[in-house]
Enzyme design. Structure first.
Site, PDB file in Angstrom:
ATOM      1  N   LYS A  71      -7.081  -3.082   2.422  1.00  0.00           N
ATOM      2  CA  LYS A  71      -7.261  -2.829   3.849  1.00  0.00           C
ATOM      3  C   LYS A  71      -7.834  -1.422   4.078  1.00  0.00           C
ATOM      4  CE  LYS A  71      -3.562  -5.955   5.337  1.00  0.00           C
ATOM      5  NZ  LYS A  71      -2.312  -6.099   6.124  1.00  0.00           N
ATOM      6  N   HIS A  93       5.530   6.026   1.238  1.00  0.00           N
ATOM      7  CA  HIS A  93       6.314   5.049   0.496  1.00  0.00           C
ATOM      8  C   HIS A  93       5.437   3.864   0.132  1.00  0.00           C
ATOM      9  CE1 HIS A  93       6.683   3.965   4.785  1.00  0.00           C
ATOM     10  NE2 HIS A  93       6.679   2.705   4.361  1.00  0.00           N
ATOM     11  N   HIS A 104       4.211   5.877   8.301  1.00  0.00           N
ATOM     12  CA  HIS A 104       4.174   5.451   9.695  1.00  0.00           C
ATOM     13  C   HIS A 104       4.236   6.684  10.593  1.00  0.00           C
ATOM     14  CE1 HIS A 104       4.740   1.508   8.054  1.00  0.00           C
ATOM     15  NE2 HIS A 104       5.901   1.858   7.531  1.00  0.00           N
ATOM     16  N   GLU A 126      11.754   3.026   9.550  1.00  0.00           N
ATOM     17  CA  GLU A 126      12.227   1.752   9.013  1.00  0.00           C
ATOM     18  C   GLU A 126      13.225   1.959   7.884  1.00  0.00           C
ATOM     19  OE1 GLU A 126       8.565  -0.192   8.051  1.00  0.00           O
ATOM     20  OE2 GLU A 126       8.268   0.933   6.217  1.00  0.00           O
ATOM     21  N   SER A 163       0.810  -1.218   0.000  1.00  0.00           N
ATOM     22  CA  SER A 163       0.000   0.000   0.000  1.00  0.00           C
ATOM     23  C   SER A 163       0.844   1.270   0.000  1.00  0.00           C
ATOM     24  CB  SER A 163      -0.909   0.008   1.234  1.00  0.00           C
ATOM     25  OG  SER A 163      -0.141  -0.122   2.409  1.00  0.00           O
ATOM     26  N   LYS A 170       7.465   4.092  14.008  1.00  0.00           N
ATOM     27  CA  LYS A 170       7.945   2.972  13.202  1.00  0.00           C
ATOM     28  C   LYS A 170       8.843   3.460  12.063  1.00  0.00           C
ATOM     29  CE  LYS A 170       6.260  -1.074  10.664  1.00  0.00           C
ATOM     30  NZ  LYS A 170       5.149  -1.607   9.863  1.00  0.00           N
ATOM     31  N   GLN A 191       1.638   4.202   1.914  1.00  0.00           N
ATOM     32  CA  GLN A 191       1.521   4.242   3.367  1.00  0.00           C
ATOM     33  C   GLN A 191       2.568   5.157   3.968  1.00  0.00           C
ATOM     34  OE1 GLN A 191       3.883   0.559   5.146  1.00  0.00           O
ATOM     35  NE2 GLN A 191       2.498  -0.152   3.501  1.00  0.00           N
ATOM     36  N   ARG A 244      -2.614   3.817   5.803  1.00  0.00           N
ATOM     37  CA  ARG A 244      -2.678   3.498   4.378  1.00  0.00           C
ATOM     38  C   ARG A 244      -3.666   4.408   3.652  1.00  0.00           C
ATOM     39  NH1 ARG A 244      -2.912  -1.273   7.319  1.00  0.00           N
ATOM     40  NH2 ARG A 244      -1.149  -2.709   7.001  1.00  0.00           N
TER      41      ARG A 244
END
Length: 416
Positions: A294, A269, A108, A133, A104, A131, A106, A288
């Site tokens: 979802k 991203h 964080h 990453e 997706s 989050k 998305q 998302r």
């Protein structure tokens, strides 16, 4: 914690976007676990290495969770500084991702927003942690990350009338800001443009996609990152999804093995294709807005983004030599929770790794070798693709390649 090194058995999941069977590196690595049989008709998306309750690692051959081992003596397992800073918890989650279909669009949340979302909607946002990453390519890899240079987005508005039709209310002010606005005005108008696109009516998106798909050419190569090829690919995977139009707004990255990029909080991203190592703070929070079946939380996503913009090259994270080692590089993002070290050895080479103040989770991805504790030569552990080990703080180790095989390992670590 009686042993300084513990082999782990790690969970693999079957999200719809994963690669099938042994085409998936996540599946290949998971197949080294006891009782795991790989089904060629099944998708295998993520291998989780760590203590997150959604996919906790266990001591190999037992039902004992790694988290319970750490809880017995956090300062011994994690090191005093790491244990105190992160409340006795392993501060990172290490993963292998194998992607056949795009993930997706998305981002964080940062810690402040994560805590707010968790308090308001704990059924959707599962914890109050941020989050950040980082991803490191294991194969050729395609992703989207961050907003393109604004001049590129402006050019796409002129070149693709279908895109322009979905942002017609905000395009004029955006184009003016690109020409003459200061940074604050550019971000403001970029936000307005993105918000209009992501809130477009489904029937308008479908209408413009139908026109666009009829006039641009598809491609069969999943690594083709041309705009037209990506439009066809993403629409095939998520028909009629507004996220298809994000190729006109987000940078597209094509990475080769060893290339890495970092995604800080509130940074948009999406992964598109390939296999990668991923490391993050221990959280499963995702907001998302496209390319997904979802929940889409468009208002939160639009509001949370920083609207940083720039070139694809600006998203890459370059590794540097690690400590006093000779064959290891460290990918060190600007956060406290984790770094990742890549060790690459030719046959018969060895890499002494000094004792670290924090814990490590080590994964072998290529070749054969051993992980040795030099204080006890009999304390040696086999390294083959998919073998995962927890190394407690303060442990000297030597990574050795077999005489007839090269060896590549990745280690997630925290030095706090």
């Amino acid at each position: 914690m009686s042993s300084s090194i513990i082999r782990l058995a790690c969970n693999v999941n079957n999200y719809h976007w994963g690669k099938h069977g042994l085409h998936s590196k996540a599946a290949k690595f998971a197949a080294t676990n006891p009782g795991v049989t790989i089904d060629d008709s099944q998708t295998y998306a993520e291998l989780w290495m760590g203590t997150h309750p959604s996919g906790p690692s266990k001591v190999f051959g037992t039902e004992t969770a790694l988290s319970s081992i750490i809880e017995q003596n956090p300062e011994q397992a994690l090191g005093v500084q790491v244990s105190r800073k992160f409340d006795g918890q392993l501060p990172f989650l290490f993963k292998v991702l194998s992607i056949e279909k795009a993930l997706s669009i998305q981002a964080h949340p940062d810690k402040t927003l994560a805590q707010k979302l968790y308090a308001e909607r704990p059924a959707v946002y599962k914890d109050g942690n941020h989050k950040p990453e980082m991803s490191i390519a294991l194969t050729d890899f395609v992703a989207m990350s961050g907003f393109r240079p604004l001049e590129e987005i402006a050019a796409f508005i002129g070149e693709y009338p279908e895109f322009a039709a979905l942002v017609k209310e905000s395009a004029e002010a955006f184009l003016s800001a690109v020409e003459t606005g200061d940074d604050a005005e550019k971000r403001k108008q970029l936000r307005a443009l993105f918000a209009e696109l992501m809130n477009a009516r489904a029937e308008d998106v479908q209408q413009q996609l139908d026109v666009l798909l009829a006039r641009v050419s598809p491609a069969s190569d999943p690594l083709d990152i041309s705009t037209d090829a990506l439009v066809h690919r993403l629409n095939t995977e998520y028909p009629g999804d507004v996220g298809v139009f994000c190729v006109f707004m987000l940078n597209v990255l094509r990475l080769v093995p060893g290339d890495a990029f970092f995604m800080g909080p509130n940074d948009p991203h999406a992964y598109i294709f390939g296999d990668c190592i991923e490391c993050m703070a221990t959280s499963d929070n995702v907001v998302r807005a496209g390319l997904t079946p979802k929940l889409r939380d468009v208002p939160v996503l639009v509001d949370m983004l920083t609207y940083d913009y720039g070139t694809p090259e600006g998203k890459l994270l370059r590794p540097v030599p690690f400590a006093e080692t000779r064959h290891s590089l460290v990918y060190d993002p600007p956060i406290d929770e984790f770094s990742v070290v890549r060790t690459a050895l030719t046959p018969a080479q060895a890499e002494p790794v000094p004792a670290l103040d924090g814990p490590q989770v080590l994964l072998a991805v290529e070749g054969k070798g051993r992980l040795v504790v030099p204080a006890n030569e009999d304390d040696a552990y086999e390294l083959m693709p998919g073998h995962v080990y927890f190394v407690r703080a303060g442990t000297n180790v030597i990574i050795e390649a077999d005489e007839s095989s090269s060896l590549v390992t990745y280690s997630a670590l925290c030095l706090a």
